[in-house]
Write an enzyme that holds these catalytic residues in place. Structure first.
Site: not given
Length: 333
Positions: A200, A228-229, A253
């Site tokens: 990220t 998936r988000v 996570t």
């Protein structure tokens, strides 16, 4: 007048210092520094925190060293799905996009959602249609391909993780072998193992007018289930900003950051428990997240110019620039 401040992150995870050359490490510091200078220039010229975080994250998305935009990882189907969010601390205005596949800079699309729509979050084809309507030229999905990320996906498949996404947090899950470095010779050896890294990027800023803003973007997690988000586009989980408390961008996570509403929790501890920015950020990263096996970190700034950059992994790509001072960058503890 407030002294402006910009901070950025490019993910957290397990250090690969044993395989790392000084030249490769320097490339990451140089990228972080260049991005900080660009955002710092906006702030020192009187620009808004919102503009500064937008530009910082846009540049992070364009840098293939990080898992966002051009450097995005592969899904289980060999595709790319990108997420981003942005928030204005002055108004609590927010915008986000999720699971987009043809938007070069998801953070720019998220800003458009905030500014030009009645919504906060748009996903998939609807987000892409909206982006085109706002004049954002689409790219073909192969724009996001890099040899390094493709090789990373192949390593995950070879490790037998075909039925589970490789969360970017467990240093023991996958071993970053020298042969893998050779397979991805187009990219430098990474200071933080790409097979065990939270993929990220993000930015937080304080401008001369005392306003805060935060932005976060991601290319997801390697070999994730299509659709998936994670936490990145969810306001309060991966991104949050309010002038009364703090601007926060997280990396970690994703499922745990969602369950604990981690970014907002930093602000809530400040507002309701009277915690300082440093105390709140440390409590969330070092106590709350580990209680649920959550790993990663965050960057945060408040309206008084206090800065927090905690992480519970071995390293986190990070940096900050205060006023016109020379930017500071770091990877290790």
């Amino acid at each position: 007048m407030t002294l402006p401040l910009i901070a950025i992150h490019g993910g957290a995870g397990t250090i690969t210092r044993a395989d790392l050359s000084a030249a490769d490490e320097k490339k990451y510091h140089a990228a972080l520094q260049e991005i900080l200078v660009a955002a710092q220039t906006i702030l020192t010229k009187g620009g808004s925190a919102l503009d500064a975080v937008t530009e910082a994250v846009r540049l992070l998305e364009d840098c293939p060293l990080f898992n966002a935009g051009k450097g995005s990882v592969y899904t289980r189907s060999g595709t790319h799905e990108l997420d981003a969010a942005i928030m204005d601390g002055a108004t609590l205005g927010a915008g986000a996009v999720a699971n987009v596949t043809t938007i070069r800079n998801p953070i720019v699309a998220a800003r458009a959602v905030m500014t030009h729509s009645a919504h906060v979050l748009l996903a998939g084809s609807g987000a892409e249609t909206f982006a085109r309507e706002q004049g954002l030229a689409p790219v073909t999905p192969d724009y996001f391909h890099t040899e390094a990320r493709y090789a990373q996906w192949q390593r995950v498949l070879a490790q037998g993780n075909g039925q589970a996404g490789a969360l970017d947090h467990d240093g023991a899950a996958l071993i970053f072998r020298e042969s893998a470095h050779q397979a991805a010779s187009a990219a430098p050896v990474e200071p933080i193992d790409p097979d065990s890294k939270f993929g990220t990027v993000g930015a937080v800023a304080l401008d001369r007018h005392g306003n805060l803003a935060a932005a976060t973007s991601t290319g997801g997690m390697t070999n994730k289930q299509v659709g998936r988000v994670g936490d990145t586009p969810l306001i309060g989980a991966g991104c949050y900003a309010a002038n009364a408390t703090a601007a926060v961008s997280t990396t970690g996570t994703g499922e745990v950051f969602m369950r604990t509403v981690a970014a907002y929790d930093v602000a809530a501890r400040m507002a309701y428990a009277g915690a300082s920015l440093e105390q709140a950020a440390e409590q969330v990263v070092m106590q709350l997240l580990p209680a649920y096996e959550g790993r990663g970190g965050l960057i945060a700034v408040d309206a008084q110019g206090n800065l927090a950059l905690p992480f519970n992994t071995e390293g986190m790509y990070r940096g900050y620039a205060r006023g016109s001072d020379t930017p500071v960058t770091a990877i290790y503890r």
